[in-house]
Design an enzyme around this catalytic site. Sequence first.
Site, PDB file in Angstrom:
ATOM      1  N   GLY A  70      -5.224 -10.470   3.356  1.00  0.00           N
ATOM      2  CA  GLY A  70      -4.038 -11.237   3.708  1.00  0.00           C
ATOM      3  C   GLY A  70      -4.221 -12.060   4.976  1.00  0.00           C
ATOM      4  N   THR A  71      -4.848 -11.491   5.976  1.00  0.00           N
ATOM      5  CA  THR A  71      -5.024 -12.182   7.252  1.00  0.00           C
ATOM      6  C   THR A  71      -5.853 -13.452   7.070  1.00  0.00           C
ATOM      7  OG1 THR A  71      -4.871 -10.080   8.418  1.00  0.00           O
ATOM      8  CG2 THR A  71      -5.885 -11.902   9.613  1.00  0.00           C
TER       9      THR A  71
ATOM     10  N   ASN B 219       7.397  -7.221   5.826  1.00  0.00           N
ATOM     11  CA  ASN B 219       6.658  -5.956   5.857  1.00  0.00           C
ATOM     12  C   ASN B 219       7.362  -4.861   6.647  1.00  0.00           C
ATOM     13  OD1 ASN B 219       5.694  -8.151   7.706  1.00  0.00           O
ATOM     14  ND2 ASN B 219       4.754  -6.417   8.755  1.00  0.00           N
TER      15      ASN B 219
ATOM     16  N   GLN C  71       3.363  -8.546   0.820  1.00  0.00           N
ATOM     17  CA  GLN C  71       4.213  -7.389   0.496  1.00  0.00           C
ATOM     18  C   GLN C  71       4.826  -7.498  -0.895  1.00  0.00           C
ATOM     19  OE1 GLN C  71       4.875  -4.495   2.124  1.00  0.00           O
ATOM     20  NE2 GLN C  71       3.453  -5.021   3.749  1.00  0.00           N
TER      21      GLN C  71
ATOM     22  N   SER D  18      -3.016  -9.503  -0.852  1.00  0.00           N
ATOM     23  CA  SER D  18      -4.038  -8.587  -0.383  1.00  0.00           C
ATOM     24  C   SER D  18      -4.068  -7.327  -1.253  1.00  0.00           C
ATOM     25  CB  SER D  18      -3.753  -8.213   1.075  1.00  0.00           C
ATOM     26  OG  SER D  18      -4.713  -7.300   1.544  1.00  0.00           O
TER      27      SER D  18
ATOM     28  N   HIS E 285      -5.183  -4.206  -0.904  1.00  0.00           N
ATOM     29  CA  HIS E 285      -4.896  -2.839  -0.447  1.00  0.00           C
ATOM     30  C   HIS E 285      -3.402  -2.540  -0.322  1.00  0.00           C
ATOM     31  CE1 HIS E 285      -3.970  -3.242   3.973  1.00  0.00           C
ATOM     32  NE2 HIS E 285      -4.549  -4.410   3.797  1.00  0.00           N
TER      33      HIS E 285
ATOM     34  N   THR F  10     -21.648 -14.527  -0.204  1.00  0.00           N
ATOM     35  CA  THR F  10     -21.832 -13.791  -1.455  1.00  0.00           C
ATOM     36  C   THR F  10     -20.560 -13.038  -1.798  1.00  0.00           C
ATOM     37  OG1 THR F  10     -24.168 -13.599  -0.954  1.00  0.00           O
ATOM     38  CG2 THR F  10     -23.300 -12.059  -2.600  1.00  0.00           C
TER      39      THR F  10
ATOM     40  N   CYS G 288       3.301  -1.170  15.181  1.00  0.00           N
ATOM     41  CA  CYS G 288       2.480  -2.254  14.641  1.00  0.00           C
ATOM     42  C   CYS G 288       1.600  -2.876  15.705  1.00  0.00           C
ATOM     43  CB  CYS G 288       3.359  -3.336  14.056  1.00  0.00           C
ATOM     44  SG  CYS G 288       3.929  -2.890  12.431  1.00  0.00           S
TER      45      CYS G 288
END
Length: 380
Positions: A69-70, A149, A177, A197, A199, A235, A323
Amino acid sequence: MIYLDNAATTRTAPEVVEAMLPYFTEYYGNAGGIYRLGGESKRALMRARETIAETLGVQPGEIYFTSGGTESDNWALKAAYEACRDRGRHIITSGIEHHAVLRTCEYLEQRGAEVTYLNVDADGMIDPEQLKRAIRPDTILISIMYANNEIGTIQPIREIGEIAAEHGILFHTDAVQAYGQLPIDAAGCRLDMLSASAHKFNGPKGVGFLYIGQKTRLRSFLHGGQQERGRRAGTENIAGIVGMETAARRAHRLMEEKAEREISLRDHLIGRILREIPGAQLNGHAGKRLPGNVNVSFAAVEGETVLIMLDMEGICASSGSACTSGSLDPSHVLRAIGLTPEMARGSLRLTIGEENTMEEMDIVAETLARIVKKIRDTRI
Ligand SMILES: *Cc1c(COP(=O)(O)O)cnc(C)c1O
């Protein structure tokens, strides 16, 4: 242990890990290689691109794999600014974006951008009318997150997209999110770019994607090889991408049932907390809210203290100040919705995932009531 920090990250689903393994051990060839082993990787990459595109109703050629995401947020904002700088330097975003967007905006401000940070109401909602008023002749980009989030509030993305399209302004959404939790119609929302993202939806960490609509010509993010049509060199993380594909397929298959389940757990937990703990309040919109998000504040209690005591009882959660780890500054999101510094410091985020149960919600409600009472009793 009771894990209630699914907005931070989720457990990789066993089915996802299993799908990834062969791409470490057997099909480790370079997708760019001309030998047959490379072909396996190349096909896996193509399949993943098709699956992800299908979930958004877009073309496979519009999906670019990234490290998460970042990176997707950084790419979208920096490249859009560079591509449009000749037309204008004004960007519109909100004050409650993830730091991946906010810090990138600050970086662009140092490079000549002018950024308007829209205010949100007490529920954390953007007002489309206010957005319209913020648009200037030199506005080149609107970046508004799909869902928050911290407080889980879901924005009126369709309306925002229409406004952006009407004015011919690029529209990016940080959907980290939302993707995998809510159905997303990229065309209907007139999206030009979208970040996600793996995860956050039971996929592996360190892999994500950026959707860039065909009409949007953005510069490359990483320079080097020809991977990702020359726009993101390096790669390919084949195993990670296969993991993300499997997680995306799975999340969309289970979406409705999972949301329904999480909403019932969420509302049960919120109900018990508000009824049983004096001085408790809910943060974020009550209805337009991510299925698994519970964010509450307690008067006269430090969220950090609650967190530590919950951890001692085997419950993982997070607070409004966790956070920015180490700092006790109340979160920018909670301040933006008008919480007093005291209530912001007394906040707690519990984010439900697919593995949580109703029994766990009851244990958490009872434990929380006991902990908050104990903290208050020791104070006096
Ligand atoms: C987690 C998160 C990010 C960052 O994603 P990473 O893959 O961890 O880099 C960005 N935006 C939002 C809204 C998030 O929740």
